[in-house]
Structure formats: structure tokens, C-alpha cells
Design an enzyme around this catalytic site. Structure first.
Site, PDB file in Angstrom:
ATOM      1  N   CYS A 121       0.831  -1.202   0.000  1.00  0.00           N
ATOM      2  CA  CYS A 121       0.000   0.000   0.000  1.00  0.00           C
ATOM      3  C   CYS A 121       0.865   1.251   0.000  1.00  0.00           C
ATOM      4  CB  CYS A 121      -0.921   0.001   1.216  1.00  0.00           C
ATOM      5  SG  CYS A 121      -2.246  -1.216   1.121  1.00  0.00           S
TER       6      CYS A 121
ATOM      7  N   CYS B  59      14.030   4.024  -6.331  1.00  0.00           N
ATOM      8  CA  CYS B  59      12.576   3.955  -6.225  1.00  0.00           C
ATOM      9  C   CYS B  59      12.200   4.610  -4.899  1.00  0.00           C
ATOM     10  CB  CYS B  59      12.085   2.514  -6.314  1.00  0.00           C
ATOM     11  SG  CYS B  59      12.696   1.439  -4.996  1.00  0.00           S
TER      12      CYS B  59
END
Length: 408
Positions: free
Chosen positions: A206, A366
Site C-alpha cells: 500500500c 525507487c
């Protein structure tokens, strides 16, 4: 299928409790006996986050007598979009303590037990012991498998939920369930539904992919609904069924989940007979990514120095952000170019990179370092042997180098 009540009723309800729970008491299926069962119940909620927040509040409001909270994290501002048990003044506090205070405000008759620690193989069995039911609000596969296995060994049923973006799932795993006659029920465990974890990096968390805040309430309330049914013996709990909610289409579906006779945990020839190394089983990153990252990982401090050298013209490299475009809009490392991870998986990213013969080094990052490690393996396999990735990703960059940018 109906099941006998999991918990015996408490001796009595006080006058104040009768007033508080009156809307339950006038429901024939719950009544005084059902409410006494809830009072006598001991439920452990794992996580005080997206799913744990509504679950804890509704378990408390329902009158569950003892509620345990297993949570080690602290409240962050990005949590408040969905973790409704916490407020602005709780930022920086341990989530378990914040949740405890909210529960006591919601229902002072509830006994709250705080387990302010990370669950692992050394403590999970001792934490679980003494509880009647587990409500699982975790968000990673390693913990889910550990919860499943520990609950199985202790013969404790647990209610599982999962959320991602606009979709949610829920089920009740109770392999040791018996029917009203005391006969065993062929009920599955989590491993029957998911025998193996997905490949590392295949399913974003999430934190990486996001979640619609209100979806947590939808699935969390379903979990509490199932918990109440199991505890009191009313209705038909979702044992052997997977409930799927698609919020964008407003569709609910139910799928049958059968006990797997070859399940590694609850099958006829079980191979998992004790707690295992769940991080190794699930793999935070793939073996290829781990091999690529070994010796090819730089810190954000090193990256900052490299960027200064690039500005001075003494170094040439390409900094590639492998997150998604919507993440790139939130924050970015100056001088980076966006090439999402999916482009590396389908091969199109290699066309966007300088040729191997150009001599330009490829530096990848990232959010946290997981996706960039996966793409690093692809790039190195394509011949960019000097490619590296940034450990800690943009989270580390914001925390250590540029705190003026927002985190998420």
C-alpha cells in the site's frame, strides 16, 4: 454453515453496560447471552493501521471485553488519510498507545492490552496465547504467513483482510473448526488459499501503490462483523469463503475456498510443522535482485556527491526513477528521469537508456530500494555492468538530504 459460539458468556452485564449495548440486546440473535459472550471475549488485532483502525474501534464499540493491540510503528502524517483511530496530535506517538487511548475514549469498559513490539518467530506464540480470536490487519506477506501458522499451531481462528487501491478481500481461517455436533469441518487456512507468496516485487505494498482511505472502513468493518459472528455463534461466518470487494464497480463477490489436502500446513502430509523463516520464504526481493544489489548499492549521501560532480562536468551518469508517474509528482530527486518499473519488465525501458557502448553509468532509485533492486538486476543482465541503485530510495533522500520535500 453455522458454528457453535467460540466464547462462553460472562456472568453478567452491569446496568451501565445494558444501557450502552441496548441496541445489541434487542436483536434476538445477539441478545443478553450474545453480549455477555462479547464481554468475555479476548481478541487480538494485529496492526493499528488502515484495517486495524476501524476494526479496533468497532470491536470496542461492540463491547469486546479484552482487546489486544500488536503494533510497533509510530503515527506518521501520511497515515491519517485512512488510519482513523489516530489524530493530528498523535503524530510521532507509538500507534499502539494512540489506539489504546482512542479505544478507552470510545468505550471505557474495554480492557486494552498493548503489545508495542514487532511480531516475529520469537514472540508471536507468546503474544497470541490467551486470545480467543485474531484479527489480522497486516500489510506484508511474511507476517501474514507467520500469523496463519502461529494461529494454526495454537488452534486460534483468525479473520483476515487485505486492501490495495480500490480493492479489498476478507475471509475467516479456522482449520480446527467444528460444527454444532462437535464434528470437524473441512475448513481451509491461509496457505490453502495462497500456497506460495507472489514473486518478490510483483505485488506492490500500500505504501508503494496506495489505498483509498475509505476502503479500509469497508473491509475492516467486514472483519469485525465476522469476528462477532464467530465469537457469539450467530449467522454464517466466512469460513471457506473469500469475500471480494471492488469499490470502483461497487461489486461484492464471494468465492468458495476449499481445504487443500496437500496444504503444507494443514494438509494430510504437512511439511510446515513449526514456525519457519518467513522473510526467506516470501523474499523481500528476488534472489536475482539481491545478487545484483550486492556491491552495487550506493547511499543517498554518495548520490548527492555524484550529482554535484555531474553538475561540475567531472562525472556523467543517468539517474533513473523507477516509480510510477503519480509518485513522481509527489517528490523527486532533481536531475532524475522517470522510467517506471513496468517498462523494465516489458523490455521497453532499455530503448530509453543510453547504449551500453556510451559508457554512461545507470543509477536507479525507487521509494525504498526494493523496486530499484529488481530493475537493477534487469539492467545488469542487459549488459550495464556498472549500474547501481540507491539504498533506501527517495525515502532516505527526503529524510537525510532534502527534508523540504514531502514524504508519502
Amino acid at each position: 454453515m453455522s458454528f457453535p459460539a467460540l466464547v462462553e458468556p460472562a456472568d453478567e452485564l452491569t446496568i451501565d453496560e445494558v444501557r450502552r449495548y441496548s441496541r445489541h440486546l434487542i436483536i434476538p440473535d445477539v441478545g443478553m447471552t450474545g453480549q455477555k459472550r462479547l464481554k468475555n471475549a479476548k481478541v487480538l488485532v494485529i496492526g493499528a493501521g488502515g484495517l486495524g483502525s476501524p476494526a479496533l474501534l468497532y470491536l470496542a464499540a461492540a463491547g469486546v471485553g479484552t482487546i489486544g493491540i500488536a503494533e510497533f510503528d509510530e503515527v506518521d502524517e501520511s497515515n491519517l488519510q485512512r488510519q482513523i483511530i489516530h489524530g493530528q496530535s498523535d503524530i510521532g506517538r507509538p500507534k499502539a498507545e494512540s489506539a489504546r487511548d482512542s479505544i478507552k475514549e470510545a468505550n471505557p469498559y474495554v480492557n486494552v492490552v498493548v503489545h508495542n513490539e514487532r511480531l516475529d518467530n520469537d514472540n508471536v506464540m507468546s503474544v497470541f496465547e490467551g486470545y480467543d480470536l485474531i484479527v489480522d490487519g497486516t500489510d506484508n506477506f511474511a507476517t501474514r504467513y507467520m500469523v496463519n501458522d502461529a494461529a494454526y499451531f495454537l488452534k486460534i481462528p483468525y479473520v483476515w483482510g487485505s486492501i490495495y487501491r480500490f480493492d479489498g478481500q476478507a475471509s475467516v481461517f479456522w482449520p480446527h473448526a467444528t460444527d454444532e455436533n462437535g464434528d470437524s469441518v473441512e475448513a481451509p487456512c491461509y496457505r490453502c488459499l495462497y500456497p506460495e507468496p507472489p514473486p518478490p516485487g510483483m505485488v506492490p505494498s500500500c505504501a508503494e501503490g496506495g489505498v483509498l482511505g475509505v476502503l479500509c472502513a469497508s473491509i475492516g468493518s467486514i472483519q469485525v462483523n465476522e469476528a462477532i459472528k464467530v465469537l457469539t455463534g450467530v449467522g454464517d461466518p466466512a469460513v471457506g469463503r473469500l469475500v471480494i470487494y471492488e469499490a470502483l464497480e461497487l461489486e461484492w463477490r464471494k468465492l468458495k475456498v476449499r481445504k487443500d489436502p496437500n496444504c503444507a500446513l494443514c494438509g494430510e502430509n504437512a511439511t510446515v510443522t513449526e514456525l519457519i523463516d518467513y522473510d526467506a520464504f516470501c523474499g523481500a526481493i528476488s534472489e536475482e535482485a539481491a545478487d545484483a544489489a550486492a556491491g552495487s548499492t550506493i547511499s543517498v549521501t554518495q548520490l548527492e556527491h555524484m550529482l554535484k560532480e555531474r553538475e561540475e562536468g567531472t562525472r556523467d551518469f543517468v539517474l533513473v526513477d523507477v516509480r510510477e508517474p503519480n509518485e513522481y509528482e509527489i517528490n523527486k530527486i532533481p536531475g532524475s528521469v522517470l522510467i517506471p518499473k513496468g517498462d523494465f519488465l516489458n523490455g521497453s525501458a532499455l530503448e530509453q537508456l543510453p547504449s551500453v557502448d556510451s559508457g554512461k553509468q545507470i543509477v536507479m532509485h525507487c521509494k525504498s530500494g526494493v523496486r530499484s533492486a529488481e530493475t537493477l538486476a534487469i539492467v545488469q543482465g542487459a549488459g550495464y555492468g556498472e549500474a547501481v541503485h540507491v539504498g533506501g530510495g527517495i525515502v532516505a533522500w527526503v529524510n537525510q538530504i532534502d527534508p523540504s520535500q514531502p514524504s508519502y
